[in-house]
Design an enzyme around this catalytic site. Structure first.
Site, PDB file in Angstrom:
ATOM      1  N   CYS B  86       0.816  -1.194   0.054  1.00 46.26           N
ATOM      2  CA  CYS B  86       0.050   0.045  -0.074  1.00 46.26           C
ATOM      3  C   CYS B  86       0.936   1.266  -0.075  1.00 46.26           C
ATOM      4  O   CYS B  86       1.646   1.663  -1.155  1.00 46.26           O
ATOM      5  CB  CYS B  86      -1.040  -0.078   0.966  1.00 46.26           C
ATOM      6  N   HIS B 194      -3.779  -5.577   1.100  1.00 50.40           N
ATOM      7  CA  HIS B 194      -2.892  -5.901   2.199  1.00 50.40           C
ATOM      8  C   HIS B 194      -2.576  -7.255   2.795  1.00 50.40           C
ATOM      9  O   HIS B 194      -3.591  -7.739   3.426  1.00 50.40           O
ATOM     10  CB  HIS B 194      -3.466  -5.093   3.359  1.00 50.40           C
ATOM     11  N   GLU B 196      -1.070  -8.505   4.949  1.00 46.04           N
ATOM     12  CA  GLU B 196      -0.685  -8.648   6.491  1.00 46.04           C
ATOM     13  C   GLU B 196      -2.516  -8.660   7.176  1.00 46.04           C
ATOM     14  O   GLU B 196      -2.257  -9.016   8.185  1.00 46.04           O
ATOM     15  CB  GLU B 196      -0.057  -7.686   7.013  1.00 46.04           C
TER      16      GLU B 196
END
Lengths: 79, 222
Positions: B86, B194, B196
């Site tokens: 990002c 993302h 994560e």
């Protein structure tokens, strides 16, 4: 002396903000508007007296930080 | 594997990144952006999402000038691994470690939702744990995720198989539906989604966990 840097998205790079402004102007009743492009203006106060040296320095600033030349073009005014 | 997670003022996915890397078995150190050097022996640098320096000037532009960014560029130059997610992807394009740029979403809106991503290549340590063409579900959350590069660059990325992920339904106008790209040596990955945030089933999905597991796993076997 003062330097003014105009940074604009290059032709061919989509400018959705400019498009949104164009639509809004149309909604206000303004007619005959072609493309609208939005950019930014950066004013710098420089402790310099030689315009050519100032222009060279501001050009380096543009290349290294003020503009991303992948997507943006810039124009420098020295006054 | 030793990983460093970079923290800029305005980073907000740094701790999630560290959690995901640790869960995959990495030894993680958080590194403040004013540090001029990475910890010794770091294999992977992760540049997290967020709004570094408030997105002033351009997303990632100021962070790309931080002292640590020079160390990241040097690390990549030595063949080190770098993952930018990002805002981290935006920082990597601003440092020119990755080609192109991320511009305002074509629809002008901030897009925050889970999207389908197609794995476009498995030829990288980041994507080796997936199958080519597999569709995984990963969240996006960005205002400037519209990938732009000139026609020559796009043709080169496509020809060299350096497009890592594409959107199934393009949420931001990105050229060629690009969600993530690899460097020439395939050791630097930048991606807008993302992984994560999809690294634990308790948080709604775990498709991202394989990226971290695959990456850390490569170091365990070599």
């Amino acid at each position: 002396m003062k330097a003014v840097v105009h940074v604009m998205l290059k032709q061919g790079v989509l400018d959705p903000q400019g498009e949104a402004v164009r639509h809004a102007l149309g909604a206000l009743g303004f007619k005959g508007i072609g493309a609208v492009r939005q950019g930014k203006v950066i004013e710098l106060d420089l402790d310099r007296s030689d315009p050519e040296a100032a222009r060279a320095e501001v050009t380096e600033m543009c290349e290294r930080l003020l503009a991303n030349t992948v997507i943006e073009s810039y124009r420098i005014e020295i006054a | 594997m030793k990983a460093a997670v970079i923290v800029f003022p305005g980073s907000n996915c740094d701790r999630d990144m560290a959690v995901a890397l640790r869960a995959a078995g990495a030894d993680v150190t958080m590194v403040w952006h004013k540090d001029a050097a990475l910890p010794a022996g770091v294999d992977l640098v992760a540049v997290p999402g967020g709004f570094s320096f408030g997105d002033y000037l351009r997303c990632g532009a100021i962070a790309a000038q931080s002292p640590i960014s020079r160390a990241i560029v040097n690390h990549a130059g030595r063949g080190g691994y770098v993952l930018g997610v990002c805002n981290g992807f935006q920082v990597l394009t601003e440092t020119r470690l990755l080609p192109g740029a991320l511009i305002r979403n074509a629809g002008l809106r901030f897009v925050c939702r889970t999207v389908g991503l197609r794995v476009a290549t498995t030829d990288s340590a980041f994507t080796a744990a997936y199958a080519t063409g597999e569709v995984i579900r990963i969240p996006v959350a960005h205002h400037d995720g519209n990938y732009f590069a000139d026609a020559d660059t796009l043709a080169r990325l496509e020809g060299d198989g350096r497009i890592a992920f594409t959107y199934k339904d393009n949420p931001n106008g990105a050229a060629l539906d690009i969600a993530g790209v690899l460097s020439d040596n395939r050791r630097v990955l930048g991606m807008m989604p993302h992984p994560e945030r999809a690294a634990d089933p308790a948080l709604g999905g775990s498709d991202g966990a394989r990226l971290f597991a695959g990456l850390v796993g490569q170091f365990a076997t070599t």
